[in-house]
Design an enzyme around this catalytic site. Structure first.
Site, PDB file in Angstrom:
ATOM      1  N   LEU A 125     -39.684 -13.091-101.993  1.00 32.93           N
ATOM      2  CA  LEU A 125     -39.341 -13.714-102.604  1.00 32.93           C
ATOM      3  C   LEU A 125     -37.850 -13.464-101.528  1.00 32.93           C
ATOM      4  CD1 LEU A 125     -38.225 -15.480-105.262  1.00 32.93           C
ATOM      5  CD2 LEU A 125     -38.119 -12.891-105.962  1.00 32.93           C
ATOM      6  N   TRP A 158     -38.187  -7.437 -96.473  1.00 36.61           N
ATOM      7  CA  TRP A 158     -38.118  -6.867 -97.426  1.00 36.61           C
ATOM      8  C   TRP A 158     -39.594  -6.969 -98.490  1.00 36.61           C
ATOM      9  CZ3 TRP A 158     -37.054  -2.142 -96.781  1.00 36.61           C
ATOM     10  CH2 TRP A 158     -35.260  -1.910 -96.699  1.00 36.61           C
ATOM     11  N   ARG A 245     -42.244  -5.552-113.211  1.00 33.29           N
ATOM     12  CA  ARG A 245     -41.247  -4.226-113.589  1.00 33.29           C
ATOM     13  C   ARG A 245     -42.052  -3.553-114.997  1.00 33.29           C
ATOM     14  NH1 ARG A 245     -36.098  -8.737-113.641  1.00 33.29           N
ATOM     15  NH2 ARG A 245     -35.848  -8.795-111.378  1.00 33.29           N
ATOM     16  N   ARG A 270     -40.550  31.688-110.189  1.00 31.63           N
ATOM     17  CA  ARG A 270     -39.349  31.686-109.267  1.00 31.63           C
ATOM     18  C   ARG A 270     -38.647  33.634-110.352  1.00 31.63           C
ATOM     19  NH1 ARG A 270     -37.435  32.505-104.287  1.00 31.63           N
ATOM     20  NH2 ARG A 270     -35.272  32.266-105.328  1.00 31.63           N
ATOM     21  N   GLN A 281     -30.596  29.662-119.969  1.00 29.67           N
ATOM     22  CA  GLN A 281     -30.490  28.741-120.196  1.00 29.67           C
ATOM     23  C   GLN A 281     -29.999  27.574-119.067  1.00 29.67           C
ATOM     24  OE1 GLN A 281     -27.399  29.450-123.485  1.00 29.67           O
ATOM     25  NE2 GLN A 281     -29.139  30.455-124.783  1.00 29.67           N
ATOM     26  N   ILE A 343     -33.783  23.158-108.818  1.00 25.38           N
ATOM     27  CA  ILE A 343     -34.319  23.737-109.634  1.00 25.38           C
ATOM     28  C   ILE A 343     -35.076  24.551-108.599  1.00 25.38           C
ATOM     29  CG2 ILE A 343     -36.072  24.536-110.688  1.00 25.38           C
ATOM     30  CD1 ILE A 343     -35.855  22.205-113.270  1.00 25.38           C
ATOM     31  N   GLU A 369     -38.042  -5.352-106.546  1.00 28.88           N
ATOM     32  CA  GLU A 369     -37.870  -6.081-108.429  1.00 28.88           C
ATOM     33  C   GLU A 369     -37.224  -6.531-109.251  1.00 28.88           C
ATOM     34  OE1 GLU A 369     -42.673  -5.630-109.440  1.00 28.88           O
ATOM     35  OE2 GLU A 369     -42.912  -4.976-108.247  1.00 28.88           O
ATOM     36  N   SER A 372     -31.201  -1.610-110.585  1.00 27.49           N
ATOM     37  CA  SER A 372     -30.661  -1.155-112.362  1.00 27.49           C
ATOM     38  C   SER A 372     -29.744  -1.855-113.041  1.00 27.49           C
ATOM     39  CB  SER A 372     -29.997  -0.515-112.252  1.00 27.49           C
ATOM     40  OG  SER A 372     -31.130   0.737-112.284  1.00 27.49           O
TER      41      SER A 372
HETATM   42  N1  COS Z   1     -38.919 -16.120-117.108  1.00 30.18           N
HETATM   43  C1  COS Z   1     -39.185 -16.871-116.767  1.00 30.18           C
HETATM   44  N2  COS Z   1     -38.228 -17.699-116.757  1.00 30.18           N
HETATM   45  C2  COS Z   1     -37.484 -17.136-116.463  1.00 30.18           C
HETATM   46  C3  COS Z   1     -37.186 -16.039-116.188  1.00 30.18           C
HETATM   47  C4  COS Z   1     -37.959 -15.226-116.931  1.00 30.18           C
HETATM   48  N3  COS Z   1     -38.217 -13.535-117.190  1.00 30.18           N
HETATM   49  N4  COS Z   1     -35.801 -15.397-116.378  1.00 30.18           N
HETATM   50  C5  COS Z   1     -34.974 -16.854-116.004  1.00 30.18           C
HETATM   51  N5  COS Z   1     -35.682 -17.355-115.787  1.00 30.18           N
HETATM   52  C6  COS Z   1     -35.638 -18.861-116.149  1.00 30.18           C
HETATM   53  C7  COS Z   1     -34.736 -19.259-117.096  1.00 30.18           C
HETATM   54  O1  COS Z   1     -34.851 -19.563-118.511  1.00 30.18           O
HETATM   55  C8  COS Z   1     -33.791 -20.872-116.119  1.00 30.18           C
HETATM   56  O2  COS Z   1     -34.585 -21.717-116.461  1.00 30.18           O
HETATM   57  P1  COS Z   1     -33.442 -23.291-116.939  1.00 30.18           P
HETATM   58  O3  COS Z   1     -33.451 -23.646-115.050  1.00 30.18           O
HETATM   59  O4  COS Z   1     -35.458 -23.845-117.415  1.00 30.18           O
HETATM   60  O5  COS Z   1     -32.791 -23.353-117.514  1.00 30.18           O
HETATM   61  C9  COS Z   1     -34.163 -20.306-114.580  1.00 30.18           C
HETATM   62  O6  COS Z   1     -35.212 -19.306-114.560  1.00 30.18           O
HETATM   63  C10 COS Z   1     -33.179 -19.473-113.803  1.00 30.18           C
HETATM   64  O7  COS Z   1     -32.265 -18.996-114.949  1.00 30.18           O
HETATM   65  P2  COS Z   1     -30.883 -18.060-114.868  1.00 30.18           P
HETATM   66  O8  COS Z   1     -29.617 -18.753-114.632  1.00 30.18           O
HETATM   67  O9  COS Z   1     -31.052 -16.911-116.141  1.00 30.18           O
HETATM   68  O10 COS Z   1     -31.055 -17.627-113.350  1.00 30.18           O
HETATM   69  P3  COS Z   1     -29.917 -16.645-112.887  1.00 30.18           P
HETATM   70  O11 COS Z   1     -29.817 -17.532-111.428  1.00 30.18           O
HETATM   71  O12 COS Z   1     -28.669 -16.191-113.497  1.00 30.18           O
HETATM   72  O13 COS Z   1     -30.921 -15.138-112.132  1.00 30.18           O
HETATM   73  C11 COS Z   1     -31.708 -12.973-112.757  1.00 30.18           C
HETATM   74  C12 COS Z   1     -31.634 -14.332-113.308  1.00 30.18           C
HETATM   75  C13 COS Z   1     -30.843 -12.684-112.317  1.00 30.18           C
HETATM   76  C14 COS Z   1     -32.469 -12.637-113.484  1.00 30.18           C
HETATM   77  C15 COS Z   1     -32.571 -13.937-111.937  1.00 30.18           C
HETATM   78  O14 COS Z   1     -32.385 -14.263-110.580  1.00 30.18           O
HETATM   79  C16 COS Z   1     -33.578 -11.826-110.991  1.00 30.18           C
HETATM   80  O15 COS Z   1     -34.203 -11.567-111.889  1.00 30.18           O
HETATM   81  N6  COS Z   1     -32.918 -11.670-109.674  1.00 30.18           N
HETATM   82  C17 COS Z   1     -33.702 -10.177-108.928  1.00 30.18           C
HETATM   83  C18 COS Z   1     -34.668 -11.091-107.796  1.00 30.18           C
HETATM   84  C19 COS Z   1     -35.553 -10.009-107.956  1.00 30.18           C
HETATM   85  O16 COS Z   1     -35.729  -8.784-108.799  1.00 30.18           O
HETATM   86  N7  COS Z   1     -35.410  -9.760-106.696  1.00 30.18           N
HETATM   87  C20 COS Z   1     -36.084  -8.899-105.660  1.00 30.18           C
HETATM   88  C21 COS Z   1     -37.797  -9.234-105.498  1.00 30.18           C
HETATM   89  S1  COS Z   1     -39.132  -8.189-105.084  1.00 30.18           S
HETATM   90  S2  COS Z   1     -38.772  -7.581-103.766  1.00 30.18           S
END
Ligand code: COS
Length: 387
Positions: A125, A158, A245, A270, A281, A343, A369, A372
């Site tokens: 991604l 990545w 996750r 130790r 403690q 520790i 993924e 935080s």
């Molecule tokens: N499951 C299903 N659909 C989801 C979803 C989920 N968990 N999270 C968001 N969506 C959908 C939303 O419902 C929305 O749909 P519509 O377009 O129909 O409204 C769409 O996806 C966009 O969602 P949103 O507006 O919330 O997107 P954002 O750009 O604000 O992003 C976050 C949301 C930040 C949560 C997302 O981009 C994210 O998780 N980013 C981190 C990515 C990541 O983990 N990268 C590491 C990759 S692996 S190393």
């Protein structure tokens, strides 16, 4: 106490513990030091069924549930987080998405070999300029005039397991102007022309798992390799990450458990100032807080596993539970491994013990993924409904 943990769950947990302690723990230090990918033990994990735990048997897996996957992954990660990383990507990021969104032909061709552990799967991604803000990718897939193939170009970064992966689930833009709704997912064969493995990432931790860039140079992807519909990719990516996750939370729990157990043993043996250090403690407080946070992580992971099982029936999302488990367990792993080094004092800082490896490995669980910060965003959004 937890009647949802069945005899089958305990059996896979014990099988994973046995394999991890016998075959993985002894080689973990060497692979961390050299960065060599542990291909032999990865293949053995496949043979034991650990690479497709939730995939039904007819598709090469063992047909168990998320809790079984989580319990096994915790045991593997307790011995070595790098093995845990490879296992989690195969199970959650590759197999889960394909199981949920793939058609029958795609499942036969790509899921069966990956779930049975004969082939390695990856998930792509992230890009150099698109991480947390996953809807802003620059790579492109363009359908050719004949409508038979997508031509894919761009660089992804990545990508866990990419140097060894046989197949990759790729997320790229088919309609950039539509942003999230222009993302599409594809199944990529890594042995085809136009797929190039780029530079391998030199990493702080999980050093035995292989991570690299991948470059698409006019890669021709047949239309039948599109996963889901055009524009469905972002939702597929997010759905898969919810499952992933829970895996990362389980990995973090394994790392934290290893650090806690080492710390308890060290506190019992130790001596300082004529006493066992566990009689002081300040050490007791650390151990008590470490144990409490480890058990709290475990409960959040159980909750997320149950929420995912319920979601299978209702179709509801379990983003809240998955993000809470990942957030808490990863921050616990970082905190517990920090305390464990403290520790152990100088020995904790030494490469003669695995504590410093646990500490370096824990850090990634707060980042990949979804960082935080992203987990907190997902949690808060699901509380308020606001974006
Ligand atoms: N499951 C299903 N659909 C989801 C979803 C989920 N968990 N999270 C968001 N969506 C959908 C939303 O419902 C929305 O749909 P519509 O377009 O129909 O409204 C769409 O996806 C966009 O969602 P949103 O507006 O919330 O997107 P954002 O750009 O604000 O992003 C976050 C949301 C930040 C949560 C997302 O981009 C994210 O998780 N980013 C981190 C990515 C990541 O983990 N990268 C590491 C990759 S692996 S190393």
């Amino acid at each position: 106490m937890f009647d949802f943990i069945t005899e089958e769950h305990k059996m896979i947990q014990e099988a994973a513990r046995d394999f991890a302690q016998r075959s993985v723990a002894p080689i973990a230090g060497h692979h961390d030091e050299t960065g060599e990918f542990p291909i032999d033990t990865v293949r053995q994990m496949g043979g034991l069924g650990f690479m497709g735990i939730e995939v039904p048997e007819e598709y090469g897996g063992v047909g168990m549930d998320t809790l079984a996957y989580s319990l096994a992954l915790t045991e593997i990660s307790k011995a070595d987080a790098s093995h845990g990383t490879v296992m989690s990507v195969n199970n959650s990021l590759f197999a889960h998405g394909l199981m949920k969104f793939g058609d029958e032909a795609q499942k036969q061709k790509y899921l069966v070999p990956v779930a049975s552990g004969q082939k390695i799967g990856a998930y792509s991604l992230t890009e150099p300029m698109s991480g947390s803000d996953a809807g802003t990718m620059r790579s492109r897939a363009v359908l050719n005039e004949a409508g038979t193939h997508y031509i894919i170009n761009g660089t992804k970064s990545w990508v866990t397991s990419a140097p060894f992966a046989d197949f990759v689930v790729l997320f790229t833009m088919t309609a950039p102007e539509k942003k999230h709704q222009g993302v599409t997912a594809f199944l990529i064969d890594t042995d085809k022309p136009g797929f190039v493995r780029g530079k391998t990432e030199p990493k702080l931790g999980i050093r035995a798992s292989a991570t690299s860039e991948i470059i698409f140079d006019n890669y021709e992807c047949p239309v039948e390799n599109r996963l889901g519909e055009e524009g469905q990719g972002f939702k597929i990516a997010m759905t898969v990450l919810d499952a992933g996750r829970i895996g990362i939370a389980s990995q973090a729990l394994g790392i934290a458990e290893a650090a806690l157990e080492a710390s308890i043993a060290y506190a019992q043996e130790r001596e300082a100032f004529g006493k066992k250090i566990g009689q002081f403690q300040m050490i007791q407080q650390k151990l008590a807080d470490m144990k409490t946070r480890v058990e709290a992580s475990r409960l959040l992971i159980y909750q997320a596993c149950l929420a995912k099982a319920a979601a299978k029936k209702t179709g509801a999302r379990y983003s809240l539970e998955a993000s809470m488990a990942k957030l808490f367990a990863s921050e616990t792993a970082m905190w517990v491994t920090t305390q464990a080094i403290q520790i152990h004092g100088g020995m904790g800082y030494s490469k003669e013990l695995p504590l410093e490896r646990y500490f370096r490995d824990a850090k990634i669980t707060e980042i990949y993924e979804g960082t935080s910060e992203i987990q907190r965003m997902v949690i808060a959004r699901s509380l308020t409904g606001l974006r």
